[in-house]
Write an enzyme that holds these catalytic residues in place. Structure first.
Site: not given
Ligand code: NAD
Ligand code: UFG
Length: 340
Positions: A124, A149, A153
């Site tokens: 991330s 979190y 990572k």
């Molecule tokens: P998500 O929660 O939809 O998917 C994660 C999946 O992992 C879920 O289906 C959950 O049930 C499964 N899981 C968690 N722990 C587990 C375990 N111990 N064993 C088996 N399954 C398990 O999340 P996502 O948004 O699809 O994110 C996928 C990956 O990308 C995650 O590692 C997350 O940290 C990373 N990531 C997501 C974002 C974002 O904004 N969505 C940004 C950066 C990184």
């Molecule tokens: N924001 C608002 N109102 C809300 C939610 C968010 O104004 O109700 C704003 C935040 O302040 C920020 C922007 O919208 O400026 C984006 O916020 P998000 O919560 O959608 O995303 P972040 O950038 O905070 O974080 C996300 C994931 C993290 C990841 C990061 C970088 O939640 O896990 O992107 O990949 F690490």
């Protein structure tokens, strides 16, 4: 390739399955469904025209992982499984460290035992911490994270770098995602957060649906063009395509490489609200609220390395992201918990 997707029923993984299958790969999923449902894989099956084989198991369960690797031969693994809620990780740090680190260690031990040494990891942009400058490049120093979190990572990146350094047979690709939003064009799969969303786009779509009254914009006094926070939003299908490129790369390289997956364009919260309203013809009521703890003013990628080395580049526009996010939400007001 035959590819195992850990956390394969989640938001990003389900979209990635579609792109992997389009590219001719075979996939198997392992997920404990702690933040997803088997119904998501049924929806994927409707898109790709065949069932998605899956195991319900915890990736940290070494006996279960041993069984999965004994029953299959995988060429590569994409490791999505992990807990991902930033705020929750502050209140439940042990749960986050235990789940995310244990799952990774057990996975890597099992892979090594079975001679499967190609791994793509969901990292991330959070590992960059509070950036001194943007855009962010992969070779910039990561100063540390603002929440457990993010630290998971960061630590997992270090663990995987060490594994690849110690054994040249490993090929590890660390993908640093920026802000994935949107959904598959069909509206059959999408983001399905539990409870009130923390992230901007799912919050907006729930306001648009009338489930939530109004959006709070967290701060309008940042040093950004309109004062609201700037992020690198990327369409989840573009992100999915990045995983196909990463698997191809891992198939013919060794060592450990890091890639940003972002568009390189920063959009503000107001840009997102305005674009969502314009393309979907739905007003989004909002109020300006105080800044959210831990937020940075601006965070966006330099995606040059992924373009030059992986040959991957995001293609979809912010309009596409807003339209597809709403399409998914409007077709699935209760997420996957319906009869579709
Ligand atoms: P998500 O929660 O939809 O998917 C994660 C999946 O992992 C879920 O289906 C959950 O049930 C499964 N899981 C968690 N722990 C587990 C375990 N111990 N064993 C088996 N399954 C398990 O999340 P996502 O948004 O699809 O994110 C996928 C990956 O990308 C995650 O590692 C997350 O940290 C990373 N990531 C997501 C974002 C974002 O904004 N969505 C940004 C950066 C990184
Ligand atoms: N924001 C608002 N109102 C809300 C939610 C968010 O104004 O109700 C704003 C935040 O302040 C920020 C922007 O919208 O400026 C984006 O916020 P998000 O919560 O959608 O995303 P972040 O950038 O905070 O974080 C996300 C994931 C993290 C990841 C990061 C970088 O939640 O896990 O992107 O990949 F690490």
């Amino acid at each position: 390739m035959r590819i195992l997707l850990t956390g394969g029923a989640g938001y990003i993984a389900t979209h990635t399955i579609v792109e992997l299958c389009n590219a001719g790969h075979d996939v198997t999923v392992v997920d404990n469904f702690c933040n997803s449902q088997p119904a998501a894989l049924k929806r994927v099956a409707r898109i790709i025209g065949r069932e998605v084989p899956y195991y319900e198991a915890d990736v940290a369960d070494s006996a279960a992982m041993e069984r999965i690797f004994s029953e299959n031969t995988f060429d590569a693994v994409i490791h999505f499984a992990g807990l991902k809620a930033v705020g929750e990780s502050v209140h439940q740090p042990l749960r986050y460290y235990r789940n995310n680190l244990d799952a990774t260690l057990t996975l890597c031990e099992t892979m090594a035992k079975h001679g499967c040494k190609r791994l793509v990891f969901s990292s991330s942009a959070t590992v960059y911490g509070v950036p001194d400058e943007v855009p962010l490049r992969e070779d910039m120093f990561c100063k540390g994270c603002t929440n457990p979190y993010g630290w998971t990572k960061y630590m997992i990146e270090k663990i995987l770098m060490g594994i690849a350094e110690a054994d040249p047979d490993w090929s590890v690709v660390l993908l640093r995602y920026f802000n994935p939003i949107g959904a598959h064009e069909s509206g059959l799969i999408g983001e399905n957060p539990n409870g009130i969303p923390n992230n901007l786009m799912p919050y907006i779509t729930q306001v648009a649906a009338g489930h939530l009254e109004k959006l709070s914009v967290f701060g309008n006094d940042y040093e950004t063009p309109d004062g609201t926070g700037v992020r690198d939003y990327i369409h989840v299908m573009d992100l999915a395509a990045g995983h196909v490129a990463a698997c191809d790369y891992a198939g013919c390289h060794s060592g450990c490489e890091i890639f940003n997956l972002g568009t390189g364009i920063g959009y503000s919260v107001m840009d997102i609200i305005n674009t969502f309203e314009r393309v979907n013809h739905i007003p989004i009521p909002y109020v300006i609220a105080p800044r959210r703890d831990g937020d940075v003013a601006a965070c966006y990628a330099d995606p040059t390395k992924a373009k030059e080395v992986l040959g991957w580049q995001a293609k979809r526009s912010l309009e596409d992201m807003c339209r597809d996010a709403w399409h998914w939400q409007s077709l699935n007001p209760d997420g996957y918990s319906d009869k579709q």
